[in-house]
Design a protein around this motif. Sequence first.
Motif, PDB file in Angstrom:
ATOM      1  N   HIS A 102      26.994  22.994  16.099  1.00 13.70           N
ATOM      2  CA  HIS A 102      25.939  23.999  16.603  1.00 13.70           C
ATOM      3  C   HIS A 102      25.508  23.506  18.008  1.00 13.70           C
ATOM      4  O   HIS A 102      24.650  24.169  18.637  1.00 13.70           O
ATOM      5  CB  HIS A 102      24.893  23.844  15.716  1.00 13.70           C
ATOM      6  N   LEU A 103      26.077  22.477  18.568  1.00 14.53           N
ATOM      7  CA  LEU A 103      25.736  22.122  19.822  1.00 14.53           C
ATOM      8  C   LEU A 103      26.421  23.034  21.047  1.00 14.53           C
ATOM      9  O   LEU A 103      27.461  23.529  21.045  1.00 14.53           O
ATOM     10  CB  LEU A 103      26.132  20.604  20.026  1.00 14.53           C
ATOM     11  N   SER A 104      25.713  22.684  22.078  1.00 12.54           N
ATOM     12  CA  SER A 104      26.561  23.559  23.335  1.00 12.54           C
ATOM     13  C   SER A 104      27.482  22.462  23.789  1.00 12.54           C
ATOM     14  O   SER A 104      27.831  21.380  23.391  1.00 12.54           O
ATOM     15  CB  SER A 104      25.441  23.505  24.401  1.00 12.54           C
ATOM     16  N   TYR A 105      28.538  23.170  24.842  1.00  8.26           N
ATOM     17  CA  TYR A 105      29.509  22.535  25.254  1.00  8.26           C
ATOM     18  C   TYR A 105      29.116  20.991  25.767  1.00  8.26           C
ATOM     19  O   TYR A 105      29.701  20.236  25.824  1.00  8.26           O
ATOM     20  CB  TYR A 105      30.442  23.190  26.250  1.00  8.26           C
ATOM     21  N   GLY A 106      28.147  20.972  26.654  1.00  5.04           N
ATOM     22  CA  GLY A 106      27.556  19.995  27.492  1.00  5.04           C
ATOM     23  C   GLY A 106      27.208  18.863  26.489  1.00  5.04           C
ATOM     24  O   GLY A 106      27.264  17.692  26.801  1.00  5.04           O
ATOM     25  N   GLN A 107      26.201  19.374  25.488  1.00  6.63           N
ATOM     26  CA  GLN A 107      25.857  18.521  24.395  1.00  6.63           C
ATOM     27  C   GLN A 107      26.846  17.737  23.852  1.00  6.63           C
ATOM     28  O   GLN A 107      26.979  16.752  23.417  1.00  6.63           O
ATOM     29  CB  GLN A 107      24.821  19.274  23.587  1.00  6.63           C
ATOM     30  N   GLY A 143      25.070  20.716  34.208  1.00  3.43           N
ATOM     31  CA  GLY A 143      25.848  20.094  33.187  1.00  3.43           C
ATOM     32  C   GLY A 143      26.531  18.818  34.235  1.00  3.43           C
ATOM     33  O   GLY A 143      26.581  17.650  33.653  1.00  3.43           O
ATOM     34  N   LYS A 144      27.010  19.327  35.166  1.00  5.28           N
ATOM     35  CA  LYS A 144      27.962  18.484  36.108  1.00  5.28           C
ATOM     36  C   LYS A 144      27.068  17.365  36.758  1.00  5.28           C
ATOM     37  O   LYS A 144      27.576  16.142  36.736  1.00  5.28           O
ATOM     38  CB  LYS A 144      28.594  19.047  37.197  1.00  5.28           C
ATOM     39  N   ARG A 145      25.928  17.766  37.276  1.00  2.94           N
ATOM     40  CA  ARG A 145      25.013  16.627  37.781  1.00  2.94           C
ATOM     41  C   ARG A 145      24.727  15.817  36.774  1.00  2.94           C
ATOM     42  O   ARG A 145      24.835  14.434  36.983  1.00  2.94           O
ATOM     43  CB  ARG A 145      24.002  17.369  38.491  1.00  2.94           C
ATOM     44  N   ALA A 146      24.262  16.217  35.853  1.00  4.91           N
ATOM     45  CA  ALA A 146      23.765  15.076  34.687  1.00  4.91           C
ATOM     46  C   ALA A 146      24.692  14.334  34.254  1.00  4.91           C
ATOM     47  O   ALA A 146      24.499  13.020  33.852  1.00  4.91           O
ATOM     48  CB  ALA A 146      23.268  16.075  33.302  1.00  4.91           C
ATOM     49  N   PHE A 190      34.601  22.972  32.275  1.00  4.86           N
ATOM     50  CA  PHE A 190      33.771  24.135  31.412  1.00  4.86           C
ATOM     51  C   PHE A 190      32.245  23.599  31.502  1.00  4.86           C
ATOM     52  O   PHE A 190      31.468  24.495  30.845  1.00  4.86           O
ATOM     53  CB  PHE A 190      34.203  24.132  29.887  1.00  4.86           C
ATOM     54  N   LEU A 191      31.855  22.812  32.583  1.00  4.09           N
ATOM     55  CA  LEU A 191      30.441  22.541  32.495  1.00  4.09           C
ATOM     56  C   LEU A 191      29.847  23.338  33.709  1.00  4.09           C
ATOM     57  O   LEU A 191      30.376  23.469  34.709  1.00  4.09           O
ATOM     58  CB  LEU A 191      30.243  20.961  32.810  1.00  4.09           C
ATOM     59  N   ASP A 192      28.516  23.809  33.319  1.00  2.00           N
ATOM     60  CA  ASP A 192      27.704  24.490  34.517  1.00  2.00           C
ATOM     61  C   ASP A 192      27.302  23.260  35.494  1.00  2.00           C
ATOM     62  O   ASP A 192      27.403  22.160  35.221  1.00  2.00           O
ATOM     63  CB  ASP A 192      26.772  25.295  33.965  1.00  2.00           C
ATOM     64  N   PRO A 193      26.809  23.870  36.771  1.00  5.50           N
ATOM     65  CA  PRO A 193      26.431  22.628  37.602  1.00  5.50           C
ATOM     66  C   PRO A 193      25.464  21.751  37.054  1.00  5.50           C
ATOM     67  O   PRO A 193      25.545  20.709  37.686  1.00  5.50           O
ATOM     68  CB  PRO A 193      25.744  23.719  38.776  1.00  5.50           C
ATOM     69  N   LEU A 225      27.329   8.748  34.333  1.00  2.00           N
ATOM     70  CA  LEU A 225      28.401   7.929  34.928  1.00  2.00           C
ATOM     71  C   LEU A 225      28.079   6.949  35.799  1.00  2.00           C
ATOM     72  O   LEU A 225      28.514   5.680  35.811  1.00  2.00           O
ATOM     73  CB  LEU A 225      29.768   8.426  35.289  1.00  2.00           C
ATOM     74  N   ASP A 226      27.311   7.509  36.831  1.00  2.00           N
ATOM     75  CA  ASP A 226      26.704   6.452  37.833  1.00  2.00           C
ATOM     76  C   ASP A 226      25.884   5.198  37.228  1.00  2.00           C
ATOM     77  O   ASP A 226      25.972   4.127  37.707  1.00  2.00           O
ATOM     78  CB  ASP A 226      25.901   7.225  38.971  1.00  2.00           C
TER      79      ASP A 226
END
Length: 294
Positions: free
Chosen positions: A138-143, A173-176, A168-171, A181-182
């Motif tokens: 039930h989670l989103s792709y980013g989750q 999601g990419k930033r988060a 497949f991540l939106d902008p 990772l940083d």
Amino acid sequence: MEPVIEVTELSFLYKDGTRALDKCSLTIERGTKVAILGPNGSGKSTLLLHLNGIHVVQQGTVKVLEETVSPSNEQWLRSKVGLVFQDPDDQIFSGTVWEDVAFGPVNQGLRGEELEARVRQALRFVKMEQYSRKVPYHLSYGQKKRVAIAGVLAMNPDIIVLDEPVAFLDPAGKRALFELLDQLNRQGKTIVAATHNVDIAARWAHKIIILSEGRVLAQGTPALLTDKTIVQEAELELPAVTEIFAPFPDLCKPKTPVTVEEAQNIIKQLVTNSSRGRFVRREKGASYNGWESH
């Protein structure tokens, strides 16, 4: 810097005869952020699967933390190198988020309060603690991607390897994801990410490794991505910022920018020099309409 991964003359042949790696050699240093670049079919994913022991070495050697990788130390290897697949649906399979994140630590022998603490800490780190009893479906792709990373973090590896992490991540999601990772890198983790996105690699990585046809074409700093010959040979593109500045080499001394920050610094310097030039000319009493500001 101390190497944590050393790959020497690594070759790999799939059962259908496809040669995915061909005498591939590279080194990854402790505490670095490394982007492995190359087009589809260049051997990126095959290489990553060797770092976690999913693919058995056929020819050549792979060393992790000075230990030569072999089937005999597979369990140890997976406790040191955590692999996040491109598609989290290939990695998440348990009934709840908590169970999925706990899977690795349970197999490491953790139980009771220690297991609870490890899972809770991993979920909190990726900001998914409130979803611990949710069904992953039930989670989103980013989750789902965050849960997959939490499952790796719960095993407390020294090295985290990600295959096409922003797929497949939106902008947002990419930033988060890269903020996450940083943060891990600041805690001392070595991060290795395979991608074909040169813009992300240029602004994020300490080191770039470019693969082509199963071999290392080049490795070094992100400045490699300003070399048009290498980029074209690897069937990649120049970073967008580099593409904009490439026709103006006189503006790019001492180096062509690969990141937005580097481009901004060049523009700031141009503006500063222009302002100084206008001031000097006015002081001399000369009239130059081209220097007037409106």
